[in-house]
Scaffold this motif. Sequence first.
Motif, PDB file in Angstrom:
ATOM      1  N   MET A   1       0.815  -1.201   0.000  1.00  0.00           N
ATOM      2  CA  MET A   1       0.000   0.000   0.000  1.00  0.00           C
ATOM      3  C   MET A   1       0.852   1.256   0.000  1.00  0.00           C
ATOM      4  N   LEU A   2       2.143   1.124  -0.004  1.00  0.00           N
ATOM      5  CA  LEU A   2       3.029   2.270   0.029  1.00  0.00           C
ATOM      6  C   LEU A   2       2.860   3.118  -1.216  1.00  0.00           C
ATOM      7  N   ASN A   3       3.123   4.386  -1.071  1.00  0.00           N
ATOM      8  CA  ASN A   3       3.084   5.361  -2.158  1.00  0.00           C
ATOM      9  C   ASN A   3       1.679   5.741  -2.599  1.00  0.00           C
ATOM     10  N   ARG A   4       0.700   5.648  -1.694  1.00  0.00           N
ATOM     11  CA  ARG A   4      -0.636   6.134  -2.005  1.00  0.00           C
ATOM     12  C   ARG A   4      -0.670   7.650  -1.987  1.00  0.00           C
ATOM     13  N   CYS A   5       0.272   8.267  -1.292  1.00  0.00           N
ATOM     14  CA  CYS A   5       0.280   9.712  -1.129  1.00  0.00           C
ATOM     15  C   CYS A   5       1.172  10.351  -2.183  1.00  0.00           C
ATOM     16  N   SER A   6       0.947  11.609  -2.444  1.00  0.00           N
ATOM     17  CA  SER A   6       1.634  12.250  -3.554  1.00  0.00           C
ATOM     18  C   SER A   6       2.995  12.838  -3.205  1.00  0.00           C
ATOM     19  N   SER A   7       3.236  13.269  -1.969  1.00  0.00           N
ATOM     20  CA  SER A   7       4.495  13.944  -1.657  1.00  0.00           C
ATOM     21  C   SER A   7       5.188  13.282  -0.469  1.00  0.00           C
ATOM     22  N   PHE A   8       6.430  12.867  -0.671  1.00  0.00           N
ATOM     23  CA  PHE A   8       7.220  12.251   0.386  1.00  0.00           C
ATOM     24  C   PHE A   8       8.477  13.072   0.651  1.00  0.00           C
ATOM     25  N   GLU A   9       8.418  14.382   0.459  1.00  0.00           N
ATOM     26  CA  GLU A   9       9.614  15.213   0.525  1.00  0.00           C
ATOM     27  C   GLU A   9       9.954  15.718   1.924  1.00  0.00           C
ATOM     28  N   GLY A  10       9.022  16.262   2.657  1.00  0.00           N
ATOM     29  CA  GLY A  10       9.316  16.908   3.929  1.00  0.00           C
ATOM     30  C   GLY A  10       9.055  16.015   5.122  1.00  0.00           C
ATOM     31  N   SER A  11       9.022  16.626   6.292  1.00  0.00           N
ATOM     32  CA  SER A  11       8.733  15.862   7.500  1.00  0.00           C
ATOM     33  C   SER A  11       7.277  16.008   7.914  1.00  0.00           C
ATOM     34  N   GLN A  12       6.527  16.794   7.174  1.00  0.00           N
ATOM     35  CA  GLN A  12       5.105  16.956   7.442  1.00  0.00           C
ATOM     36  C   GLN A  12       4.349  15.745   6.913  1.00  0.00           C
ATOM     37  N   PRO A  13       3.071  15.610   7.268  1.00  0.00           N
ATOM     38  CA  PRO A  13       2.310  14.464   6.746  1.00  0.00           C
ATOM     39  C   PRO A  13       2.437  14.379   5.228  1.00  0.00           C
ATOM     40  N   PRO A  14       2.700  13.191   4.710  1.00  0.00           N
ATOM     41  CA  PRO A  14       2.899  13.048   3.263  1.00  0.00           C
ATOM     42  C   PRO A  14       1.603  13.109   2.466  1.00  0.00           C
ATOM     43  N   CYS A  15       0.465  13.168   3.137  1.00  0.00           N
ATOM     44  CA  CYS A  15      -0.819  13.271   2.455  1.00  0.00           C
ATOM     45  C   CYS A  15      -1.853  13.732   3.477  1.00  0.00           C
ATOM     46  N   ASP A  16      -3.101  13.825   3.077  1.00  0.00           N
ATOM     47  CA  ASP A  16      -4.154  14.198   4.018  1.00  0.00           C
ATOM     48  C   ASP A  16      -4.244  13.142   5.115  1.00  0.00           C
ATOM     49  N   ILE A  17      -4.422  13.600   6.358  1.00  0.00           N
ATOM     50  CA  ILE A  17      -4.531  12.672   7.477  1.00  0.00           C
ATOM     51  C   ILE A  17      -5.810  12.953   8.259  1.00  0.00           C
ATOM     52  N   ALA A  18      -6.235  11.990   9.018  1.00  0.00           N
ATOM     53  CA  ALA A  18      -7.370  12.141   9.928  1.00  0.00           C
ATOM     54  C   ALA A  18      -6.949  11.574  11.272  1.00  0.00           C
ATOM     55  N   ILE A  19      -7.106  12.353  12.332  1.00  0.00           N
ATOM     56  CA  ILE A  19      -6.807  11.867  13.675  1.00  0.00           C
ATOM     57  C   ILE A  19      -8.059  11.163  14.180  1.00  0.00           C
ATOM     58  N   LEU A  20      -7.935   9.854  14.402  1.00  0.00           N
ATOM     59  CA  LEU A  20      -9.074   9.045  14.806  1.00  0.00           C
ATOM     60  C   LEU A  20      -9.238   8.989  16.317  1.00  0.00           C
ATOM     61  N   GLU A  21      -8.127   9.080  17.030  1.00  0.00           N
ATOM     62  CA  GLU A  21      -8.170   8.924  18.485  1.00  0.00           C
ATOM     63  C   GLU A  21      -6.877   9.495  19.054  1.00  0.00           C
ATOM     64  N   THR A  22      -6.950  10.021  20.241  1.00  0.00           N
ATOM     65  CA  THR A  22      -5.752  10.418  20.971  1.00  0.00           C
ATOM     66  C   THR A  22      -5.805   9.781  22.346  1.00  0.00           C
ATOM     67  N   VAL A  23      -4.640   9.551  22.913  1.00  0.00           N
ATOM     68  CA  VAL A  23      -4.585   8.944  24.234  1.00  0.00           C
ATOM     69  C   VAL A  23      -3.378   9.515  24.973  1.00  0.00           C
ATOM     70  N   TYR A  24      -3.569   9.836  26.250  1.00  0.00           N
ATOM     71  CA  TYR A  24      -2.472  10.302  27.080  1.00  0.00           C
ATOM     72  C   TYR A  24      -1.757   9.084  27.647  1.00  0.00           C
ATOM     73  N   VAL A  25      -0.437   9.079  27.574  1.00  0.00           N
ATOM     74  CA  VAL A  25       0.354   7.984  28.138  1.00  0.00           C
ATOM     75  C   VAL A  25       1.402   8.560  29.085  1.00  0.00           C
ATOM     76  N   GLN A  26       1.767   7.793  30.090  1.00  0.00           N
ATOM     77  CA  GLN A  26       2.764   8.219  31.066  1.00  0.00           C
ATOM     78  C   GLN A  26       4.153   8.307  30.437  1.00  0.00           C
ATOM     79  N   ASP A  27       4.506   7.338  29.620  1.00  0.00           N
ATOM     80  CA  ASP A  27       5.859   7.263  29.046  1.00  0.00           C
ATOM     81  C   ASP A  27       5.771   7.284  27.524  1.00  0.00           C
ATOM     82  N   MET A  28       5.686   8.478  26.972  1.00  0.00           N
ATOM     83  CA  MET A  28       5.510   8.629  25.531  1.00  0.00           C
ATOM     84  C   MET A  28       6.661   7.993  24.750  1.00  0.00           C
ATOM     85  N   LYS A  29       7.885   8.142  25.233  1.00  0.00           N
ATOM     86  CA  LYS A  29       9.045   7.588  24.529  1.00  0.00           C
ATOM     87  C   LYS A  29       8.944   6.066  24.410  1.00  0.00           C
TER      88      LYS A  29
END
Length: 74
Positions: A1-29
């Motif tokens: 499924m790789l390369n569905r997105c059009s731009s892989f140049e920067g460090s920003q999202p390589p295509c449109d994204i949707a945040i489905l869920e967020t969760v707080y964790v004690q140890d993010m690393k």
Amino acid sequence: MLNRCSSFEGSQPPCDIAILETVYVQDMKLVEGKLHKRFKSSSVKLKKSREWFDLWVWQIWLIYFWMKVYHLKN
């Protein structure tokens, strides 16, 4: 499924994204390291970042399930 997105140049999202869920964790690393290890083969190879993954729908649902289990434990 790789390369569905059009731009892989920067460090920003390589295509449109949707945040489905967020969760707080004690140890993010620790949690981020586990996610990178688990989905290493799905990593999108950007020039400046390895923070994005190209996942199948079942992998997204698996992460969603893990988040729900985490919420129940905490």
